[in-house]
Design a protein around this motif. Structure first.
Motif, short mmCIF file in Angstrom:
data_model
loop_
_atom_site.label_atom_id
_atom_site.label_comp_id
_atom_site.label_asym_id
_atom_site.label_seq_id
_atom_site.Cartn_x
_atom_site.Cartn_y
_atom_site.Cartn_z
N ALA A 173 0.82 -1.22 0.00
CA ALA A 173 0.00 0.00 0.00
C ALA A 173 0.85 1.26 0.00
CB ALA A 173 -0.93 0.00 1.22
N GLN A 174 2.07 1.17 0.52
CA GLN A 174 2.95 2.34 0.56
C GLN A 174 3.44 2.73 -0.83
OE1 GLN A 174 6.14 1.83 3.41
NE2 GLN A 174 4.82 0.72 4.84
N TYR A 175 3.29 1.83 -1.78
CA TYR A 175 3.78 2.07 -3.14
C TYR A 175 2.64 2.32 -4.14
CZ TYR A 175 8.35 0.56 -1.50
OH TYR A 175 9.55 0.45 -0.82
N ALA A 176 1.50 2.69 -3.62
CA ALA A 176 0.36 2.98 -4.49
C ALA A 176 0.73 4.10 -5.47
CB ALA A 176 -0.85 3.40 -3.66
N GLY A 177 0.47 3.87 -6.74
CA GLY A 177 0.75 4.87 -7.76
C GLY A 177 2.15 4.78 -8.34
N LEU A 178 3.03 3.97 -7.74
CA LEU A 178 4.40 3.89 -8.24
C LEU A 178 4.44 3.41 -9.70
CD1 LEU A 178 7.52 3.92 -7.80
CD2 LEU A 178 7.31 1.51 -7.13
N SER A 179 3.72 2.35 -9.99
CA SER A 179 3.77 1.79 -11.34
C SER A 179 3.28 2.80 -12.37
CB SER A 179 2.91 0.52 -11.42
OG SER A 179 2.91 0.00 -12.73
N GLU A 180 2.16 3.45 -12.09
CA GLU A 180 1.61 4.42 -13.04
C GLU A 180 2.55 5.62 -13.21
OE1 GLU A 180 0.07 3.09 -10.53
OE2 GLU A 180 -1.58 1.93 -11.39
N ASN A 181 3.13 6.09 -12.11
CA ASN A 181 4.02 7.25 -12.19
C ASN A 181 5.28 6.95 -13.00
OD1 ASN A 181 2.27 8.79 -10.65
ND2 ASN A 181 3.31 8.33 -8.72
N VAL A 182 5.89 5.78 -12.76
CA VAL A 182 7.09 5.41 -13.51
C VAL A 182 6.73 5.17 -14.98
CG1 VAL A 182 8.93 3.73 -13.76
CG2 VAL A 182 8.23 4.47 -11.48
N ARG A 183 5.61 4.51 -15.20
CA ARG A 183 5.17 4.25 -16.58
C ARG A 183 5.04 5.54 -17.36
NH1 ARG A 183 -0.77 2.53 -16.66
NH2 ARG A 183 -0.96 4.81 -16.61
N GLU A 184 4.37 6.51 -16.81
CA GLU A 184 4.17 7.77 -17.52
C GLU A 184 5.48 8.55 -17.68
OE1 GLU A 184 1.38 8.48 -19.17
OE2 GLU A 184 0.94 6.44 -18.47
N ALA A 185 6.37 8.44 -16.70
CA ALA A 185 7.67 9.11 -16.82
C ALA A 185 8.48 8.51 -17.96
CB ALA A 185 8.44 9.00 -15.51
N VAL A 186 8.47 7.18 -18.05
CA VAL A 186 9.21 6.51 -19.12
C VAL A 186 8.59 6.82 -20.48
CG1 VAL A 186 9.86 4.27 -20.08
CG2 VAL A 186 10.05 4.69 -17.62
N LEU A 187 7.28 6.70 -20.57
CA LEU A 187 6.62 6.98 -21.85
C LEU A 187 6.80 8.44 -22.25
CD1 LEU A 187 3.29 4.93 -21.64
CD2 LEU A 187 5.49 4.29 -22.64
N GLY A 188 6.81 9.33 -21.27
CA GLY A 188 7.03 10.73 -21.57
C GLY A 188 8.40 11.00 -22.17
N SER A 189 9.36 10.14 -21.83
CA SER A 189 10.71 10.35 -22.34
C SER A 189 10.92 9.75 -23.73
CB SER A 189 11.74 9.74 -21.38
OG SER A 189 11.66 8.33 -21.38
N VAL A 190 10.07 8.82 -24.13
CA VAL A 190 10.26 8.17 -25.44
C VAL A 190 9.19 8.53 -26.46
CG1 VAL A 190 11.47 6.22 -24.40
CG2 VAL A 190 9.01 6.04 -24.83
N LEU A 191 8.08 9.11 -26.01
CA LEU A 191 6.97 9.41 -26.91
C LEU A 191 6.89 10.89 -27.27
CD1 LEU A 191 4.02 7.33 -25.36
CD2 LEU A 191 5.50 6.70 -27.28
N VAL A 192 6.44 11.16 -28.47
CA VAL A 192 6.08 12.51 -28.89
C VAL A 192 4.63 12.74 -28.45
CG1 VAL A 192 5.69 14.03 -30.87
CG2 VAL A 192 7.59 12.39 -30.89
N PRO A 193 4.32 13.84 -27.76
CA PRO A 193 2.94 14.10 -27.34
C PRO A 193 1.99 14.05 -28.53
CG PRO A 193 4.43 15.62 -26.26
CD PRO A 193 5.24 14.89 -27.28
#
Length: 261
Positions: A173-193
């Motif tokens: 429970a302490q890591y809620a949102g970790l997966s989504e946050n890292v996913r979006e950070a990684v996709l933000g670095s490789v994707l064109v908006p």
């Protein structure tokens, strides 16, 4: 304690059931020859006759346990939004790891000296590469296909292993949102908006050349009959330079041209 149906199942199936149950209950260390033999009701030599050695048994357990997850990834097909498929694939990967922590560790952290990546996870990685290829063809990728896939895979695996450890300690429970946050950070670095990608066809020719280079390199994977293999290789090298923003070679040639009479 792991138990299997010993009356109707054949020895090979009983061995697989026993090894799978032992792995789920106690992890890799629990899957010993003695434990599997006792749970399956067979002699040790029966295990070796069917699987060669314990590593062969573990590989088969991993292959079977991974089959449904791999089938789900392969069923996505080539239709639909590839970026949405990339996000869904990430979430599937993390969910699979949390549902099967011992199997996930076996697949992704078990050392295999002198061997290539386990064949089943290799199949899943090829599915990932296919999705990233489609992202590139849609003009949404700002890096090379292989680089983007490596970033998505390695970061997704790191997140999954982190969450598996937290789950084992009762701290998930302490890591809620970790997966989504890292996913979006990684996709933000490789994707064109999406809004920038939509505007690309209407921009001047000196617009974001790197995005176009990545897309063209991806389209070239289908082959270009009008070019020889050597020409395709050279064009691919040029496109990689454009995509990476490396203008070193071009600068050198331009400086050399200035010395010509």
């Amino acid at each position: 304690m792991a138990t299997v149906e010993t009356k109707t199942a054949q020895p090979r199936e009983r061995i697989l059931q026993a090894a799978t149950a032992l792995l789920a209950e106690g992890g890799r260390e629990a899957v010993s020859t003695r434990a599997v033999s006792a749970a399956a009701g067979v002699q040790a030599q029966t295990i070796y006759r069917h699987f060669g050695d314990m590593q062969g048994l573990l590989d088969e357990v991993a292959r079977r346990g991974y089959a449904s997850y791999l089938a789900a990834k392969q069923s996505q097909g080539d239709d639909g939004d590839p970026v949405a498929q990339l996000r869904a694939g990430w979430d599937q990967h993390v969910a699979f790891g949390l549902a099967n922590p011992a199997l996930y560790r076996l697949l992704y952290t078990e050392p295999r000296p002198g061997q290539q990546q386990f064949a089943v996870t290799g199949d899943a990685h090829r599915v990932l590469l296919g999705i990233v290829e489609r992202v590139a063809r849609a003009g949404r990728l700002r890096t090379g296909v292989e680089d983007a896939a490596a970033m998505v895979h390695s970061s997704g695996m790191g997140v999954t292993l982190t969450l598996i450890a937290a789950q084992a300690d009762g701290r998930l429970a302490q890591y809620a949102g970790l997966s989504e946050n890292v996913r979006e950070a990684v996709l933000g670095s490789v994707l064109v908006p999406a809004d920038e990608a939509a505007a690309l066809p209407h921009r001047a020719a000196n617009g974001p050349a790197a995005v176009h280079a990545v897309a063209l390199k991806s389209l070239m994977s289908d082959g270009i009959r009008s070019l020889s293999p050597a020409e395709r290789s050279l064009l691919g090298e040029w496109l990689d330079r454009i995509a990476s923003g490396d203008g070193t070679a071009g600068t050198a040639r331009e400086e050399g041209d200035g010395d010509r009479p």
